[in-house]
Design a protein around this motif. Structure first.
Motif, short mmCIF file in Angstrom:
data_model
loop_
_atom_site.label_atom_id
_atom_site.label_comp_id
_atom_site.label_asym_id
_atom_site.label_seq_id
_atom_site.Cartn_x
_atom_site.Cartn_y
_atom_site.Cartn_z
N LYS A 1 58.25 -14.56 31.02
CA LYS A 1 57.58 -15.17 29.88
C LYS A 1 58.04 -16.61 29.72
N LYS B 1 56.30 -19.03 31.90
CA LYS B 1 54.98 -19.47 31.50
C LYS B 1 55.06 -20.72 30.65
N PHE C 1 43.55 -6.18 29.30
CA PHE C 1 44.87 -6.83 29.39
C PHE C 1 45.08 -7.78 28.22
N ASN C 2 46.32 -7.95 27.88
CA ASN C 2 46.68 -8.85 26.79
C ASN C 2 46.30 -10.28 27.18
N SER D 1 49.14 -15.87 35.82
CA SER D 1 48.86 -14.51 35.36
C SER D 1 50.08 -13.63 35.58
N ILE D 2 50.40 -12.80 34.60
CA ILE D 2 51.52 -11.88 34.73
C ILE D 2 51.13 -10.54 34.10
N GLY D 3 51.93 -9.54 34.33
CA GLY D 3 51.70 -8.25 33.68
C GLY D 3 51.35 -7.15 34.65
N ASP E 1 52.62 -14.06 41.11
CA ASP E 1 51.86 -14.60 39.99
C ASP E 1 50.73 -15.50 40.47
N ASP F 1 47.45 -12.88 26.32
CA ASP F 1 48.66 -13.68 26.49
C ASP F 1 49.23 -13.57 27.91
N ASP F 2 48.71 -12.60 28.69
CA ASP F 2 49.19 -12.45 30.07
C ASP F 2 48.55 -13.45 31.02
#
Length: 315
Positions: free
Chosen positions: A3, A6, A239-240, A207-209, A151, A242-243
Motif C-alpha cells: 500500500k 502505491k 474489486f476494491n 494494480s494490487i490485490g 503489479d 482502491d486496488d
C-alpha cells in the motif's frame, strides 16, 4: 507495505521503487539560478536547477542512481550480455517477451528498464548484479524487487480487460491537453525511465490485490488468455477501486507558466463526473513545464496534487 508503494509512486515513480537509490537531494549551490526558479524548492532544500529541463525535451538523459558511476560503465561494456540475460529472465519467469530500453548503473548492479513487446502491455525494471571489483556481470542472478513486476503485469492485464474504458481515458487526456495547454512526457522518456506498470506519457496504472494475483496466475498458465475472460473475472470480483491507482501527471505546455489551480480544479471535477472510465481510484498531479532530469520527475514545491491522500473513486 505494498500500500505504501502505491502512494510513494505518486510523485517520484520508479525513483522510489529502485530502493531509494536516487532519493538524495542535490544541495549543490548555484546562486544565480536558485533564486530565479520559484518552482525548484522541495522540503526546504534547494534542488540543483541545472537538472531542470523542459518536459518536451526530456528523454531520460541525465537520470542517475546513487553510486552508479562505476557500474554504469561496466554495464555499457557488457550491454549485449545484459540484454540477453534480462530477456531470458522475463521469458522464463513471466512468460513475456520484452524490449530493453535503458541501462542505469546502481550501487551493486545495473537497473534495466524494459517494456513488454505485446499485450499485456507494461513497463518494468530488472536488476542485474555486478561484481565491481572484478568488473563482471552476474547474468545468472537477475532479479526484480518483490511484487514489482507482478503489479506491472496486473496493470497490463487490467488495461487489456478494460480496453474501451482505457480509450476513454486517452480521449479525455487528449481533449484536456488541447483545452488547457497541457503536455505529458515524451515517449522516449517513458521508455527509458518510465519504470513499472501500464504507462502512457500522461498517466500510469498500478494494480494490487488478490483478484489481480488471480489473473496474473491465469496469464502465466496461458499467455493466450482472452481479454473478455479477464474482464469477466474482474467485473465479478467487484474489486476494491482502491486496488487500482490511476495517476495523471500533466505539465504546463508553456515553459513560463505556473501550474494552474483553476484548471486543476476543473479537470478534477471532470474526472469525478466522467462516464466510461475504468473502475479504480484516480489522482491528478499538475506540474509546471520543468522536469528534474536526475530523478525523472516533475514533482516540485509548486506541483498541485490535491488528491495525494483522497483520490477520486470510480466505482
Amino acid at each position: 507495505m505494498r500500500k505504501n508503494y502505491k502512494f510513494l509512486a505518486f510523485g517520484l515513480g520508479i525513483t522510489v521503487l529502485l530502493g531509494g537509490c536516487n532519493m538524495e537531494k542535490d544541495t549543490t549551490k548555484n546562486t544565480d539560478v536558485e533564486t530565479s526558479v520559484k518552482a525548484n524548492q522541495k522540503d526546504g532544500v534547494t534542488l540543483n536547477t541545472e537538472n531542470l529541463v523542459s518536459v518536451q525535451e526530456y528523454t531520460g538523459e541525465g537520470y542517475a542512481l546513487r553510486n552508479g558511476e562505476k557500474t554504469d560503465k561496466i554495464a555499457e561494456d557488457n550491454r549485449e550480455d545484459i540484454e540477453v540475460a534480462v530477456k531470458k529472465f522475463f521469458i522464463e519467469k513471466y512468460k513475456t517477451e520484452v524490449l530493453v530500453h535503458n541501462l542505469v548503473g546502481n550501487t551493486d548492479g545495473v537497473s534495466v528498464f524494459v517494456e513488454s513487446v505485446r499485450e499485456p502491455h507494461f513497463h518494468a525494471v530488472a536488476i542485474v548484479p555486478i561484481d565491481v571489483d572484478n568488473k563482471t556481470i552476474e547474468t545468472d542472478k537477475v532479479f526484480t524487487q518483490a511484487g514489482q513486476v507482478e503489479d506491472a503485469l496486473a496493470s497490463g492485464l487490467y488495461a487489456m480487460a478494460y480496453e474501451e474504458e482505457i480509450e476513454s481515458l486517452n480521449n479525455f487526456i487528449e481533449q484536456i491537453s488541447k483545452d488547457y495547454s497541457l503536455v505529458g512526457k515524451n515517449e522516449e522518456a517513458v521508455q527509458n525511465v518510465g519504470g513499472t506498470g501500464f504507462l502512457t506519457p500522461y498517466y500510469f496504472i498500478s494494480s494490487i490485490g488478490e483478484t489481480f494475483d488471480k489473473i496474473n496466475s491465469m496469464y502465466l498458465e496461458d499467455q493466450n488468455i482472452d481479454k473478455t475472460e479477464i474482464r469477466s473475472i474482474l467485473d465479478e470480483s467487484k474489486f476494491n477501486p482502491d486496488d487500482v491507482n490511476i495517476v495523471f501527471n500533466v505539465f504546463m505546455k508553456n515553459g513560463s507558466t505556473e501550474p494552474d489551480e483553476k484548471a486543476y480544479d476543473e479537470i478534477s471535477k471532470m474526472i469525478e463526473t466522467a462516464e466510461g472510465f475504468p473502475r479504480g481510484s484516480y489522482s491528478l498531479l499538475m506540474h509546471d513545464n520543468l522536469i528534474n532530469s536526475k530523478y525523472g520527475s516533475g514533482s516540485k514545491g509548486n506541483t498541485i496534487d490535491k488528491h495525494s491522500i483522497n483520490e477520486i473513486m470510480k466505482e
